[in-house]
Design a protein around this motif. Structure first.
Motif, mmCIF file in Angstrom:
data_model
loop_
_atom_site.group_PDB
_atom_site.id
_atom_site.type_symbol
_atom_site.label_atom_id
_atom_site.label_comp_id
_atom_site.label_asym_id
_atom_site.label_seq_id
_atom_site.Cartn_x
_atom_site.Cartn_y
_atom_site.Cartn_z
ATOM 1 N N GLU B 5 1.202 -1.394 0.160
ATOM 2 C CA GLU B 5 0.015 0.180 -0.020
ATOM 3 C C GLU B 5 0.776 1.080 0.517
ATOM 4 O O GLU B 5 1.875 1.566 0.849
ATOM 5 N N GLN B 6 0.424 2.087 -0.724
ATOM 6 C CA GLN B 6 1.627 3.393 -1.108
ATOM 7 C C GLN B 6 0.130 4.594 -0.615
ATOM 8 O O GLN B 6 -0.680 4.778 -1.729
ATOM 9 N N HIS B 7 1.530 5.355 0.165
ATOM 10 C CA HIS B 7 0.588 6.889 0.201
ATOM 11 C C HIS B 7 1.420 7.902 0.182
ATOM 12 O O HIS B 7 2.909 8.032 0.483
ATOM 13 N N PRO B 8 1.120 8.990 -0.316
ATOM 14 C CA PRO B 8 0.142 9.570 -0.234
ATOM 15 C C PRO B 8 -0.285 9.010 -2.197
ATOM 16 O O PRO B 8 1.125 9.086 -2.961
ATOM 17 N N SER B 9 -1.615 9.135 -3.052
ATOM 18 C CA SER B 9 -1.725 9.087 -4.255
ATOM 19 C C SER B 9 -0.959 10.853 -5.391
ATOM 20 O O SER B 9 -0.537 10.051 -6.134
ATOM 21 N N LEU B 11 1.510 14.595 -4.395
ATOM 22 C CA LEU B 11 2.129 14.610 -3.715
ATOM 23 C C LEU B 11 2.102 16.220 -4.168
ATOM 24 O O LEU B 11 3.244 16.799 -5.021
ATOM 25 N N SER B 12 1.910 18.241 -4.091
ATOM 26 C CA SER B 12 2.548 18.694 -4.744
ATOM 27 C C SER B 12 3.217 19.689 -3.431
ATOM 28 O O SER B 12 3.449 19.766 -2.417
ATOM 29 N N VAL B 13 4.201 20.320 -3.716
ATOM 30 C CA VAL B 13 5.102 20.123 -3.331
ATOM 31 C C VAL B 13 5.884 21.385 -3.917
ATOM 32 O O VAL B 13 6.608 21.418 -4.823
ATOM 33 N N GLN B 14 6.241 22.376 -2.825
ATOM 34 C CA GLN B 14 7.156 23.757 -2.886
ATOM 35 C C GLN B 14 8.671 23.082 -3.719
ATOM 36 O O GLN B 14 9.255 22.569 -3.058
ATOM 37 N N GLU B 15 9.095 23.533 -4.520
ATOM 38 C CA GLU B 15 11.185 23.652 -4.870
ATOM 39 C C GLU B 15 11.851 23.816 -3.643
ATOM 40 O O GLU B 15 10.917 25.480 -3.083
ATOM 41 N N GLY B 16 12.781 23.383 -2.893
ATOM 42 C CA GLY B 16 12.883 23.263 -1.904
ATOM 43 C C GLY B 16 12.652 22.654 -0.604
ATOM 44 O O GLY B 16 13.439 22.266 0.367
ATOM 45 N N ASP B 17 11.768 22.063 -0.732
ATOM 46 C CA ASP B 17 11.058 21.648 0.328
ATOM 47 C C ASP B 17 11.082 19.690 0.269
ATOM 48 O O ASP B 17 11.737 20.057 -0.763
ATOM 49 N N SER B 18 10.491 19.246 1.151
ATOM 50 C CA SER B 18 10.686 17.945 1.184
ATOM 51 C C SER B 18 9.964 17.443 0.872
ATOM 52 O O SER B 18 8.823 17.128 0.621
ATOM 53 N N GLU B 83 13.516 18.564 -11.735
ATOM 54 C CA GLU B 83 13.480 17.676 -12.205
ATOM 55 C C GLU B 83 12.737 16.041 -11.359
ATOM 56 O O GLU B 83 13.020 15.189 -11.748
ATOM 57 N N ASP B 84 12.744 16.884 -10.037
ATOM 58 C CA ASP B 84 12.244 16.030 -8.746
ATOM 59 C C ASP B 84 10.409 15.161 -8.943
ATOM 60 O O ASP B 84 10.077 14.162 -8.828
ATOM 61 N N SER B 85 10.003 16.106 -10.681
ATOM 62 C CA SER B 85 8.182 15.576 -10.376
ATOM 63 C C SER B 85 8.452 14.627 -11.195
ATOM 64 O O SER B 85 9.030 14.105 -12.520
ATOM 65 N N ALA B 86 7.311 13.359 -10.538
ATOM 66 C CA ALA B 86 7.267 12.238 -11.788
ATOM 67 C C ALA B 86 6.922 11.131 -10.959
ATOM 68 O O ALA B 86 5.963 11.545 -9.724
ATOM 69 N N PHE B 102 4.307 -4.492 -7.091
ATOM 70 C CA PHE B 102 4.000 -2.712 -6.570
ATOM 71 C C PHE B 102 2.867 -1.899 -5.835
ATOM 72 O O PHE B 102 1.615 -2.519 -6.006
ATOM 73 N N GLY B 103 3.357 -0.934 -5.170
ATOM 74 C CA GLY B 103 2.595 0.601 -4.901
ATOM 75 C C GLY B 103 1.722 0.606 -5.899
ATOM 76 O O GLY B 103 2.220 0.383 -6.779
ATOM 77 N N ALA B 104 0.968 1.580 -5.741
ATOM 78 C CA ALA B 104 -0.385 2.410 -6.824
ATOM 79 C C ALA B 104 0.511 3.715 -7.316
ATOM 80 O O ALA B 104 -0.040 3.748 -8.744
ATOM 81 N N GLY B 105 1.830 3.812 -6.800
ATOM 82 C CA GLY B 105 2.474 5.120 -7.286
ATOM 83 C C GLY B 105 1.824 6.941 -6.171
ATOM 84 O O GLY B 105 0.603 6.598 -6.474
ATOM 85 N N THR B 106 3.174 7.086 -6.679
ATOM 86 C CA THR B 106 2.727 9.112 -5.865
ATOM 87 C C THR B 106 3.189 9.984 -7.099
ATOM 88 O O THR B 106 4.243 9.511 -7.455
ATOM 89 N N THR B 107 2.213 10.898 -7.031
ATOM 90 C CA THR B 107 2.867 11.923 -8.599
ATOM 91 C C THR B 107 3.263 12.872 -7.723
ATOM 92 O O THR B 107 2.079 13.415 -6.992
ATOM 93 N N VAL B 108 4.691 12.687 -7.914
ATOM 94 C CA VAL B 108 4.813 13.932 -6.931
ATOM 95 C C VAL B 108 5.428 15.113 -8.038
ATOM 96 O O VAL B 108 5.392 15.204 -9.112
ATOM 97 N N THR B 109 4.950 15.941 -7.335
ATOM 98 C CA THR B 109 4.673 17.671 -8.761
ATOM 99 C C THR B 109 5.387 18.336 -8.039
ATOM 100 O O THR B 109 5.024 19.241 -6.783
ATOM 101 N N VAL B 110 6.496 19.094 -8.054
ATOM 102 C CA VAL B 110 7.384 20.235 -7.710
ATOM 103 C C VAL B 110 6.902 21.209 -8.132
ATOM 104 O O VAL B 110 7.067 21.330 -9.188
#
Lengths: 114, 112
Positions: B5-9, B11-18, B83-86, B102-110
């Motif tokens: 199980e994978q969370h969150p599905s 994730l949007s973060v500001q550049e420079g944040d974790s 470039e971490d967006s993926a 595999f987990g369901a995946g997390t879409t990360v947007t920076v």
């Protein structure tokens, strides 16, 4: 760095037709896999292959699917009578085996059934 | 078989944040936990992995932590860059079976 190669990169086929997806795993790897990924979804296991036979298959891998390692290098996935819902990205992967080092994925074949 | 199980599905973060992504697994015998990064239209690529005999592993801006008692592991990305967006996938093998689930995946947007 060694790569897993897949051909073709994109295949368009008519519903009901047979398709063969080809893969060349890394030469010293012992375990071979097919996964599929429907657009925007998770990577789903289809089948694993070791010592020239299927070691495990998922519920997705029904009678329309088959795999072969016809020679020392190629590993193929055949879909006998394609359906619209078979449209997906198909990834081949290989692994060294023991101890488990994870997979190297191929670049994938995008299958579009029309 | 292994259930991951994978969370969150998303994730949007500001550049420079974790960014932190968490996964849980069901098979207590699992001993290898990889993370894959998948850019749009490309293959999943291994970015970091951890074995069950260690609790944490770092590679520059990415780290993975493992809690075997609780059966969860996490991916940490620090100082995020565009470039971490993926899409990031966690995975775990079934014991005595070299298949990865595999987990369901997390879409990360920076966000820049």
């Amino acid at each position: 760095e060694p790569e897993v190669t897949q051909t073709p990169s994109h295949q368009v086929t008519q519903m009901g037709q047979e398709v063969i997806l080809r893969c060349v795993p890394i030469s010293n790897h012992l375990y071979f896999y097919w996964y599929r990924q429907i657009l925007g979804q998770k990577v789903e296991f289809l089948v694993s292959f070791y010592n020239n036979e299927i070691s495990e298959k998922s519920e997705i891998f029904d009678d329309q699917f088959s795999v072969e390692r016809p020679d020392g290098s190629n590993f193929t996935l055949k879909i006998r009578s394609t359906k619209l819902e078979d449209s997906a990205m198909y990834f081949c992967a290989s692994s060294e085996g023991v101890p488990f080092y994870g997979y190297t994925f191929g670049s994938g074949t995008r299958l579009t059934v029309v | 078989g292994e259930n991951v199980e994978q969370h969150p599905s998303t994730l949007s973060v500001q550049e420079g944040d974790s960014a932190v992504i968490k996964c849980t697994y069901s098979d207590s015998a699992s001993n290898y936990f990889p993370w894959y990064k998948q850019e749009l239209g490309k293959r999943p690529q291994l970015i970091i992995d951890i074995r069950s005999n260690v609790g944490e592993k770092k590679d520059q801006r990415i780290a993975v932590t493992l809690n075997k008692t609780a059966k969860h592991f996490s991916l940490h990305i620090t100082e995020t860059q565009p470039e971490d967006s993926a899409v990031y996938f966690c995975a775990a093998p079934t014991h005595n079976d070299y298949k990865l689930s595999f987990g369901a995946g997390t879409t990360v947007t920076v966000r820049a």
